[in-house]
Write a protein that holds these residues in place. Structure first.
Motif, PDB file in Angstrom:
ATOM      1  N   ARG A  89       0.917  -1.315   0.041  1.00 28.78           N
ATOM      2  CA  ARG A  89      -0.105  -0.202   0.054  1.00 28.78           C
ATOM      3  C   ARG A  89       0.940   1.336  -0.013  1.00 28.78           C
ATOM      4  O   ARG A  89       0.416   2.270  -0.177  1.00 28.78           O
ATOM      5  N   LEU A  90       2.186   0.846   0.194  1.00 34.94           N
ATOM      6  CA  LEU A  90       3.107   2.299   0.320  1.00 34.94           C
ATOM      7  C   LEU A  90       3.211   2.971  -1.061  1.00 34.94           C
ATOM      8  O   LEU A  90       3.171   2.186  -2.155  1.00 34.94           O
ATOM      9  N   VAL A 170      19.528   8.312   8.773  1.00 40.55           N
ATOM     10  CA  VAL A 170      19.664   7.580   9.732  1.00 40.55           C
ATOM     11  C   VAL A 170      18.411   6.442   9.531  1.00 40.55           C
ATOM     12  O   VAL A 170      18.719   5.142   9.455  1.00 40.55           O
ATOM     13  N   LEU A 171      17.330   6.969   9.050  1.00 40.18           N
ATOM     14  CA  LEU A 171      16.252   5.870   8.746  1.00 40.18           C
ATOM     15  C   LEU A 171      15.286   6.291   7.797  1.00 40.18           C
ATOM     16  O   LEU A 171      15.005   7.671   7.672  1.00 40.18           O
ATOM     17  N   LEU A 172      14.619   5.414   6.903  1.00 40.82           N
ATOM     18  CA  LEU A 172      13.665   6.055   5.993  1.00 40.82           C
ATOM     19  C   LEU A 172      12.309   5.301   6.696  1.00 40.82           C
ATOM     20  O   LEU A 172      12.106   4.152   6.561  1.00 40.82           O
ATOM     21  N   GLY A 173      11.595   6.387   7.057  1.00 39.39           N
ATOM     22  CA  GLY A 173      10.196   5.885   7.669  1.00 39.39           C
ATOM     23  C   GLY A 173       8.991   6.023   6.891  1.00 39.39           C
ATOM     24  O   GLY A 173       8.905   6.745   5.868  1.00 39.39           O
ATOM     25  N   TYR A 174       8.154   5.118   6.770  1.00 37.13           N
ATOM     26  CA  TYR A 174       6.803   5.160   6.198  1.00 37.13           C
ATOM     27  C   TYR A 174       5.505   5.305   6.696  1.00 37.13           C
ATOM     28  O   TYR A 174       5.194   4.914   7.790  1.00 37.13           O
ATOM     29  N   ILE A 182      14.621  10.590   8.101  1.00 38.82           N
ATOM     30  CA  ILE A 182      15.251  11.112   9.260  1.00 38.82           C
ATOM     31  C   ILE A 182      16.759  10.950   9.095  1.00 38.82           C
ATOM     32  O   ILE A 182      17.283   9.995   8.893  1.00 38.82           O
ATOM     33  N   ALA A 183      17.478  12.251   9.590  1.00 43.40           N
ATOM     34  CA  ALA A 183      18.770  12.329   9.388  1.00 43.40           C
ATOM     35  C   ALA A 183      19.325  13.297  10.329  1.00 43.40           C
ATOM     36  O   ALA A 183      18.539  14.458  10.798  1.00 43.40           O
ATOM     37  N   TRP A 184      20.606  13.449  10.512  1.00 42.44           N
ATOM     38  CA  TRP A 184      21.308  14.529  11.128  1.00 42.44           C
ATOM     39  C   TRP A 184      21.626  15.527   9.996  1.00 42.44           C
ATOM     40  O   TRP A 184      22.382  15.310   9.013  1.00 42.44           O
ATOM     41  N   ARG A 192      16.958  15.992  11.882  1.00 41.96           N
ATOM     42  CA  ARG A 192      15.535  16.677  11.282  1.00 41.96           C
ATOM     43  C   ARG A 192      14.879  15.576  10.370  1.00 41.96           C
ATOM     44  O   ARG A 192      15.484  14.605   9.924  1.00 41.96           O
ATOM     45  N   HIS A 193      13.539  15.760  10.141  1.00 41.95           N
ATOM     46  CA  HIS A 193      12.666  14.809   9.569  1.00 41.95           C
ATOM     47  C   HIS A 193      12.580  15.476   8.033  1.00 41.95           C
ATOM     48  O   HIS A 193      11.746  16.718   8.106  1.00 41.95           O
ATOM     49  N   PHE A 194      12.715  14.832   6.986  1.00 41.44           N
ATOM     50  CA  PHE A 194      12.550  15.461   5.506  1.00 41.44           C
ATOM     51  C   PHE A 194      11.495  14.506   4.932  1.00 41.44           C
ATOM     52  O   PHE A 194      11.547  13.198   4.737  1.00 41.44           O
ATOM     53  N   ARG A 195      10.085  14.954   4.557  1.00 42.24           N
ATOM     54  CA  ARG A 195       9.361  14.230   3.715  1.00 42.24           C
ATOM     55  C   ARG A 195       9.979  13.967   2.264  1.00 42.24           C
ATOM     56  O   ARG A 195      10.445  15.142   1.723  1.00 42.24           O
TER      57      ARG A 195
END
Length: 235
Positions: A89-90, A170-174, A182-184, A192-195
């Motif tokens: 579904r992503l 750091v991580l790719l969140g869905y 999610i990255a420094w 910071r979180h970047f869409r």
């Protein structure tokens, strides 16, 4: 992609498809030239992998091609089925294809008496549609995370502000409708979180982060927990 990985992926693409797959389709998904696909197909056939087809028609894998049976319990099978349903579904084509590959691999090596748990599981998610909107190719992000390398981003924030940054992924969140990197951030000296739908340009840099993935993720998790504690319980 290593040749061994590419050969295995060709088998998985053919396995999940109910129709002949052309060399152009294989080349596009594998991101290689068509002549590379021709060589790889020839190599697989020489290794007695039952692939049939021809140029201009496409290739099919004999459905009788088998691997050793995979022993899973019904609960484990249905857990995987549910997870794959969620992933498909992503709004991320490469991740959706990977999920389909996983399901095809499991189904191909499952003993016959366990196949009904895949075909007619007792679990499921609410029906919904997958967005057709164009989405950033997340493969460079995931590659940078795995290799511990920095990323250069051109980013448009929700308010329209345009910035250029170097970040440590750091991580790719869905979520259902979007994903977050999610990255420094080197310029902000903070996480910071970047869409990903706001990322206009992305480049993997040669420079390595110099901090282990586990340490960087642990530090983010600690800061995230501290922020949540400051906010207090939600009402």
């Amino acid at each position: 992609m290593r040749k061994a990985d590419r050969l295995f992926q060709i088998i998985q693409i053919l396995r999940r498809s109910s129709r002949p797959v052309t060399s152009a389709q294989l080349a596009e998904e594998l991101e290689v030239a068509r002549r590379t696909v021709y060589r790889d197909i020839a190599h697989l056939i020489a290794q007695r992998v039952p692939i049939e087809g021809a140029t201009g028609y496409g290739y099919v894998l004999d459905p009788g091609y088998e691997m050793p049976p995979l022993m899973l319990t019904p609960d484990e099978i249905e857990a995987v089925v549910l997870g794959v349903q969620m992933v498909t579904r992503l709004n991320d084509a490469t991740i959706r294809n990977a999920a389909s590959d996983v399901m095809a691999k499991i189904a191909s090596v499952m003993p016959p008496d366990l196949l009904p748990y895949i075909a007619d599981p007792s679990v499921g998610i609410k029906p919904g549609e997958v967005s057709d909107e164009a989405m950033l190719d997340t493969r460079p992000i995931r590659r940078a995370i795995r290799e511990g390398r920095k990323l250069y981003l051109d980013y448009r924030a929700a308010d329209g502000e345009l910035t250029s940054r170097v970040v440590w992924p750091v991580l790719l969140g869905y979520e259902d409708s979007h994903s977050l990197l999610i990255a420094w951030c080197q310029s902000k000296q903070d996480f910071r979180h970047f869409r990903t739908d706001g990322i206009l340009k992305i480049e993997i840099l040669d420079e390595v982060i110099g901090v282990s993935k586990s340490k960087l993720r642990k530090e983010w998790q600690q800061r995230r927990c501290a922020e949540l504690l400051k906010r207090g319980p939600s009402r």
